[in-house]
Every structure is written in structure tokens, then in C-alpha cells.
Scaffold this motif. Structure first.
Motif, PDB file in Angstrom:
ATOM      1  N   LEU A  48      78.605  47.201  28.043  1.00 48.91           N
ATOM      2  CA  LEU A  48      77.727  47.473  29.180  1.00 48.91           C
ATOM      3  C   LEU A  48      78.017  48.871  29.715  1.00 48.91           C
ATOM      4  N   VAL A  49      76.944  49.607  29.994  1.00 49.05           N
ATOM      5  CA  VAL A  49      77.092  51.015  30.362  1.00 49.05           C
ATOM      6  C   VAL A  49      76.322  51.334  31.633  1.00 49.05           C
ATOM      7  N   ASN A  50      76.750  52.414  32.271  1.00 50.72           N
ATOM      8  CA  ASN A  50      76.004  52.990  33.387  1.00 50.72           C
ATOM      9  C   ASN A  50      74.921  53.919  32.834  1.00 50.72           C
ATOM     10  N   ALA A  51      74.146  54.485  33.723  1.00 45.20           N
ATOM     11  CA  ALA A  51      73.044  55.357  33.300  1.00 45.20           C
ATOM     12  C   ALA A  51      73.534  56.550  32.485  1.00 45.20           C
ATOM     13  N   ASP A  52      74.762  57.000  32.769  1.00 43.62           N
ATOM     14  CA  ASP A  52      75.289  58.157  32.043  1.00 43.62           C
ATOM     15  C   ASP A  52      76.051  57.759  30.772  1.00 43.62           C
ATOM     16  N   TYR A  61      66.910  45.608  27.830  1.00 44.25           N
ATOM     17  CA  TYR A  61      67.759  46.259  28.833  1.00 44.25           C
ATOM     18  C   TYR A  61      68.569  47.388  28.202  1.00 44.25           C
ATOM     19  N   PRO A  62      67.903  48.383  27.624  1.00 47.40           N
ATOM     20  CA  PRO A  62      68.624  49.437  26.887  1.00 47.40           C
ATOM     21  C   PRO A  62      69.499  50.319  27.762  1.00 47.40           C
ATOM     22  N   SER A  63      69.181  50.416  29.037  1.00 50.15           N
ATOM     23  CA  SER A  63      69.997  51.267  29.910  1.00 50.15           C
ATOM     24  C   SER A  63      71.272  50.564  30.356  1.00 50.15           C
ATOM     25  N   LEU A  64      71.369  49.261  30.117  1.00 48.87           N
ATOM     26  CA  LEU A  64      72.539  48.491  30.523  1.00 48.87           C
ATOM     27  C   LEU A  64      73.390  48.080  29.317  1.00 48.87           C
ATOM     28  N   ILE A  65      72.748  47.631  28.234  1.00 50.29           N
ATOM     29  CA  ILE A  65      73.478  47.208  27.035  1.00 50.29           C
ATOM     30  C   ILE A  65      73.541  48.402  26.093  1.00 50.29           C
ATOM     31  N   GLY A  66      74.688  49.065  26.066  1.00 49.32           N
ATOM     32  CA  GLY A  66      74.839  50.243  25.235  1.00 49.32           C
ATOM     33  C   GLY A  66      75.041  49.921  23.771  1.00 49.32           C
ATOM     34  N   ASP A  67      75.715  48.810  23.495  1.00 51.17           N
ATOM     35  CA  ASP A  67      76.023  48.489  22.099  1.00 51.17           C
ATOM     36  C   ASP A  67      76.140  46.981  21.944  1.00 51.17           C
ATOM     37  N   LEU A  92      71.982  32.020  25.001  1.00 48.48           N
ATOM     38  CA  LEU A  92      71.293  33.318  25.028  1.00 48.48           C
ATOM     39  C   LEU A  92      70.227  33.350  26.128  1.00 48.48           C
ATOM     40  N   ALA A  93      69.554  32.221  26.342  1.00 49.78           N
ATOM     41  CA  ALA A  93      68.556  32.158  27.412  1.00 49.78           C
ATOM     42  C   ALA A  93      69.217  32.308  28.774  1.00 49.78           C
ATOM     43  N   ILE A  94      70.367  31.683  28.957  1.00 49.37           N
ATOM     44  CA  ILE A  94      71.091  31.831  30.222  1.00 49.37           C
ATOM     45  C   ILE A  94      71.515  33.285  30.425  1.00 49.37           C
ATOM     46  N   LEU A  95      72.041  33.903  29.351  1.00 49.50           N
ATOM     47  CA  LEU A  95      72.426  35.305  29.454  1.00 49.50           C
ATOM     48  C   LEU A  95      71.215  36.183  29.807  1.00 49.50           C
ATOM     49  N   GLY A  96      70.067  35.862  29.221  1.00 45.57           N
ATOM     50  CA  GLY A  96      68.848  36.595  29.563  1.00 45.57           C
ATOM     51  C   GLY A  96      68.488  36.465  31.029  1.00 45.57           C
ATOM     52  N   GLU A  97      68.640  35.265  31.574  1.00 44.01           N
ATOM     53  CA  GLU A  97      68.370  35.055  33.000  1.00 44.01           C
ATOM     54  C   GLU A  97      69.320  35.875  33.863  1.00 44.01           C
ATOM     55  N   CYS A  98      70.595  35.919  33.438  1.00 48.55           N
ATOM     56  CA  CYS A  98      71.597  36.664  34.192  1.00 48.55           C
ATOM     57  C   CYS A  98      71.287  38.163  34.187  1.00 48.55           C
ATOM     58  N   LEU A  99      70.879  38.670  33.025  1.00 48.32           N
ATOM     59  CA  LEU A  99      70.526  40.080  32.919  1.00 48.32           C
ATOM     60  C   LEU A  99      69.314  40.405  33.791  1.00 48.32           C
ATOM     61  N   ALA A 100      68.346  39.506  33.781  1.00 45.71           N
ATOM     62  CA  ALA A 100      67.150  39.732  34.602  1.00 45.71           C
ATOM     63  C   ALA A 100      67.521  39.752  36.083  1.00 45.71           C
ATOM     64  N   ALA A 101      68.404  38.844  36.473  1.00 45.60           N
ATOM     65  CA  ALA A 101      68.826  38.794  37.885  1.00 45.60           C
ATOM     66  C   ALA A 101      69.615  40.034  38.267  1.00 45.60           C
ATOM     67  N   LEU A 102      70.450  40.519  37.333  1.00 51.24           N
ATOM     68  CA  LEU A 102      71.260  41.701  37.609  1.00 51.24           C
ATOM     69  C   LEU A 102      70.375  42.924  37.742  1.00 51.24           C
ATOM     70  N   ALA A 108      81.559  46.708  36.373  1.00 50.72           N
ATOM     71  CA  ALA A 108      80.942  45.905  37.441  1.00 50.72           C
ATOM     72  C   ALA A 108      79.871  44.993  36.871  1.00 50.72           C
ATOM     73  N   ALA A 109      79.094  45.490  35.912  1.00 53.38           N
ATOM     74  CA  ALA A 109      78.052  44.661  35.300  1.00 53.38           C
ATOM     75  C   ALA A 109      78.666  43.504  34.530  1.00 53.38           C
ATOM     76  N   GLN A 110      79.762  43.768  33.829  1.00 47.32           N
ATOM     77  CA  GLN A 110      80.423  42.679  33.084  1.00 47.32           C
ATOM     78  C   GLN A 110      80.896  41.592  34.031  1.00 47.32           C
ATOM     79  N   ALA A 111      81.531  41.983  35.131  1.00 49.46           N
ATOM     80  CA  ALA A 111      82.021  40.993  36.100  1.00 49.46           C
ATOM     81  C   ALA A 111      80.870  40.207  36.708  1.00 49.46           C
ATOM     82  N   ALA A 112      79.782  40.903  37.033  1.00 47.27           N
ATOM     83  CA  ALA A 112      78.630  40.229  37.641  1.00 47.27           C
ATOM     84  C   ALA A 112      77.976  39.267  36.661  1.00 47.27           C
ATOM     85  N   LEU A 113      77.847  39.679  35.405  1.00 50.27           N
ATOM     86  CA  LEU A 113      77.241  38.799  34.407  1.00 50.27           C
ATOM     87  C   LEU A 113      78.103  37.581  34.126  1.00 50.27           C
TER      88      LEU A 113
END
Length: 438
Positions: A375-379, A357-363, A428-438, A385-390
Motif C-alpha cells: 500500500l502506497v501514498n500518492a508519492d 485502486y491504483p493510487s493505493l495498491i502499489g504492488d 476478496l469481496a470483504i477486502l473490496g468493501e474495506c478498500l471502498a470504505a477507505l 496507515a492504510a494497512q492498519a485501517a484495512l
């Protein structure tokens, strides 16, 4: 990334009992006390929390870095219970006791710096920070306090002025205290500067706005916690240290979140060759019993007059008994190597997720059991918002994470330093599921 298979959540989140308690909270507890997550905890063991509805959560928060050796640490709890049977309070500055002295002796041996040290014990991290500044001002006979942006140091009156963010900590509670001079921190992901360049920028600002002859101390977190797990660029802290030594400015390291093994060293300062004059500790020192300390150069620690440093619950004997056991465990063979291994496993998993998820996880950044993902936006701008959702998606799947960053864009991870590999992988697997859902 392996799928998370264990069923830890048996009701909706929050469950019916948590919702019932939340209604009572709304009626009887100040709304200024606002829990970050919606579940009410009934019990805990190791790195797993169980709420009042029977749901389990892998704890990647540790009470914001407090339960670094696991919840209900058996040795620490046993020591606290045994001390409770002897006496729970006398106040060290009235009728003293040996446990206080022993904690101070142990801190002198493990904090950075090969020089004579003394300590004062207190109850909370913010109290330790305020004590450290009082000591520095008394020693130097100066008033100014140098801090950096994105910092967090507490919620008392003085520390409100030291914090970078006003909301929610000091909104409507002004005026904030003066003689605080805030420079730009080293933030490699955002500023692209070397550590030396970032330090020189900060120094130039302080020299112009505060004047070195007015600065009592530099207060800084070696790695910023709430600010977003910001590790300074190489050379930043060393350059600031050289400048402080030259100008007679007391260096105070806020190791309240980063100290006592969290980063794979007893103190985060050790990773940077940073040798503060005073070190503030709290959080992990006593397994959840309230205790904090300022430890530093003996001649600086003795600057205030007799009776100038104390408080009714400062250095409580029950907390001191727990602290001795925690220090024993932290200094035991293999404790720090396990913290390093925890960090390597977490970072490897986070790097794998970043690649997906390189466009979402900046660092991805951190050391030991202190990590964060920005977590970053496209720019490339901060994506709160992504942090709160995750965070919300994770708690619904049985994983407790913390928010962070001055813009709310960082997902923080502070598990126990002795957490098992199996729980790390499941988290980490749960976090992966959350990222996929987001």
C-alpha cells in the motif's frame, strides 16, 4: 467484485466477552505479548475461526502460516491423540523413538537437493535457525553470518540480531550479537534492479565488510514473509548460490514461513532453482503442534560433536506423529496443484482490486497461498496507515488479515492451501468493501 453477503459478525468487534478477557490479559499477561487483533478465539474448523462472542472470521493468517491444511486437521489430530495415549515424552537424546527418525527420513526425501541428507528436530523456528547457524559455524570453522534487509528470523537472542527491524523485537534488549553482516536484498518493486545486479551489490558489500574467509553462512528467506512477501528478481538467489559455493559458505534457506506447500511447491526454493545446503522448517510441519527441523547435507549436519544438538522438547513424539500425517497430505496427488490454484484465484482478485485502486495498491505479489499487497501514498512511499485501517476494517467484517513490511505497509494473506474457492471469493469481496470504505 462480488459483494460479501454472508453474515459472520453478530456483535461489535471486539465483542463483550473478548473485551472481558482483554481486561484479564492486561492484568495478568505481560504487555510485551501484544495480540495484533482484538478478538479471542473459542474454536476453529478448516479456514474459519469463531470467537468467544460467536463471531466468525475467514482466516487469511493461518496462525502466520501454521495451519496450512486447515484448523483441527482431522488426520493430524487423530495421530497426535493416538500417540498421546502411548507416551508424550521421553527425550530422543535419552531414550529415542522411531517417529523422530521417520520425520527425518521424510524431510530428507522432500527438501531441495539430490544429495545425502540428515536432520535435527527441535521445537520452534527460531531454535531451528540457531541450530542451523551453529552447524554451519562448526562445519566451516568461521563466524560470520550474511543476511539481507527486511528479513525476519525469530525472537531469541541470536535471531534478534538477524532481524532487520529492531522495534519491537530487540528494543531495549541489547546488545545484539555481532558477526552479522546485512546487505541490501533484491526488492523489484522498489529497487528496479535485475536479480544479478542486486546479488552483485550484496556480494560486494559482504566481501568488503565481512571478508569471505570469515563468512560461515548465508541465511536467507527465498521469499520474505514478515518483510512484506518480497519475491527476489530472477537470478538473485542463483547468483548468490554460485558465489557461496565458490567461497565455501554454507547456504541456509529459512523456509519456516514459505515451506511445506505454502507457495505451490513443497519449498519456495524450488521456484528459483535454489539449492540450499541447509533448510530450516517449522510452522506448517505439524498442524500446530510445536515442531521444527534443520535438514541438509549429511556431512554438514554431522559437523557438531555427539550431544551438541538437542533440547528437552526437541522432536516431541506427539508433534512427530502429527507431522507424519501432514507430510502424507502434502505429498498426496493434487495437494500442490490446489495450492497453485488458490494462489491464482487470490492473485486474480487482487489484480482486479489494484486496477480499481491504483493510487493505493502499489504492488500485488506472491505465489500460492502466500500473497501481499503493498500500500502506497500518492508519492509512492509506504502507506502503513492504510494497512492498519484495512486490517481493522476487515476484522470488523469477518476477515482476518496480517500486516507486514518493514514500514508496516504490506497486507499479508496466508490462507490454508486447501481453502475453498467460495471462502476466497468471500474474503476478496470483504477486502473490496474495506478498500471502498477507505
Amino acid at each position: 467484485m462480488t459483494a460479501a453477503t454472508k453474515t459472520r459478525i453478530i456483535t461489535e468487534v471486539p465483542g463483550p466477552r473478548s473485551r472481558e478477557i482483554a481486561e484479564l490479559k492486561a492484568e495478568f499477561v505481560s504487555r510485551s505479548v501484544s495480540p495484533a487483533l482484538p478478538v479471542y478465539i473459542a474454536s476453529a474448523e478448516g479456514s474459519v475461526l469463531t470467537d468467544v462472542d460467536g463471531n466468525e472470521f475467514i482466516d487469511f493468517g493461518s496462525g502466520i502460516g501454521v495451519t496450512s491444511l486447515g484448523h483441527v486437521n482431522e488426520a493430524a489430530v487423530a495421530a497426535a491423540i493416538e500417540q498421546s495415549k502411548r507416551f508424550t515424552h521421553t527425550l530422543f537424546s535419552v531414550t529415542p523413538y522411531e517417529l523422530y527418525v521417520q520425520v527425518a527420513r521424510r524431510l530428507a526425501g522432500i527438501t531441495p537437493g539430490n544429495f545425502a541428507k540428515k536432520s535435527v528436530l527441535s521445537s520452534t523456528g527460531a531454535e531451528a535457525i540457531e541450530n542451523a547457524i551453529k552447524i554451519a559455524r562448526s562445519h566451516t570453522r568461521r563466524n560470520g553470518i550474511a543476511v539481507v534487509d527486511h528479513a525476519y528470523h525469530g525472537r531469541t537472542n541470536l535471531t534478534l540480531g538477524l532481524n532487520f527491524k529492531a522495534s519491537p523485537y530487540s528494543t531495549g534488549a541489547g546488545p545484539r550479537p555481532g558477526e552479522i553482516y546485512r546487505a541490501v536484498n533484491s526488492y523489484p518493486f522498489r529497487d528496479g534492479l535485475s536479480g544479478v545486479e542486486a546479488a552483485k551489490r550484496a556480494i560486494a558489500y559482504w566481501e568488503k565488510t565481512a571478508g569471505v574467509e570469515n563468512l560461515a553462512c548465508l541465511l536467507i528467506e527465498p521469499i520474505q514473509g514478515e518483510g512484506g512477501i518480497i519475491l527476489p528478481a530472477e537470478g538473485f538467489l542463483e547468483t548468490l548460490q554460485a558465489w557461496c559455493r565458490e567461497q565455501g559458505i554454507v547456504i541456509i534457506a529459512d523456509e519456516i514461513q514459505t515451506g511445506l506447500g505454502r507457495t505451490g511447491a513443497l519449498f519456495a526454493s524450488e521456484h528459483f532453482g535454489f539449492e540450499p545446503d541447509l533448510v530450516a522448517t517449522a510452522k506448517a510441519i505439524a498442524a500446530g503442534y510445536p515442531l521444527s527441523a534443520v535438514t541438509g547435507r549429511a556431512e554438514i549436519m554431522d559437523a557438531m560433536p555427539a550431544g551438541g544438538l538437542s533440547g528437552t522438547f526437541s522432536g516431541n513424539p506427539v508433534a512427530c506423529a502429527a507431522a507424519i500425517e501432514i507430510l502424507d497430505q502434502l505429498e498426496a496427488e493434487g495437494a500442490m496443484s490446489r495450492a497453485v490454484a488458490v494462489g491464482e484465484r487470490i492473485q486474480a482478485g487482487l489484480r482486479e482490486l489494484q486496477a480499481q485502486y491504483p493510487s493505493l495498491i502499489g504492488d500485488v505479489r506472491g505465489l500460492g497461498a502466500l500473497h501481499g499487497i503493498e500500500l502506497v501514498n500518492a508519492d509512492g512511499s509506504p502507506n502503513a496507515a492504510a494497512q492498519a485501517a484495512l486490517s481493522r476494517a476487515a476484522i470488523e467484517r469477518g476477515l482476518l488479515l496480517l500486516g507486514g513490511g518493514s514500514d508496516g505497509q504490506v497486507l499479508r494473506m496466508l490462507p490454508a492451501i486447501n481453502i475453498s474457492d467460495e471462502l476466497i471469493d468471500e474474503a476478496l469481496a470483504i477486502l473490496g468493501e474495506c478498500l471502498a470504505a477507505l
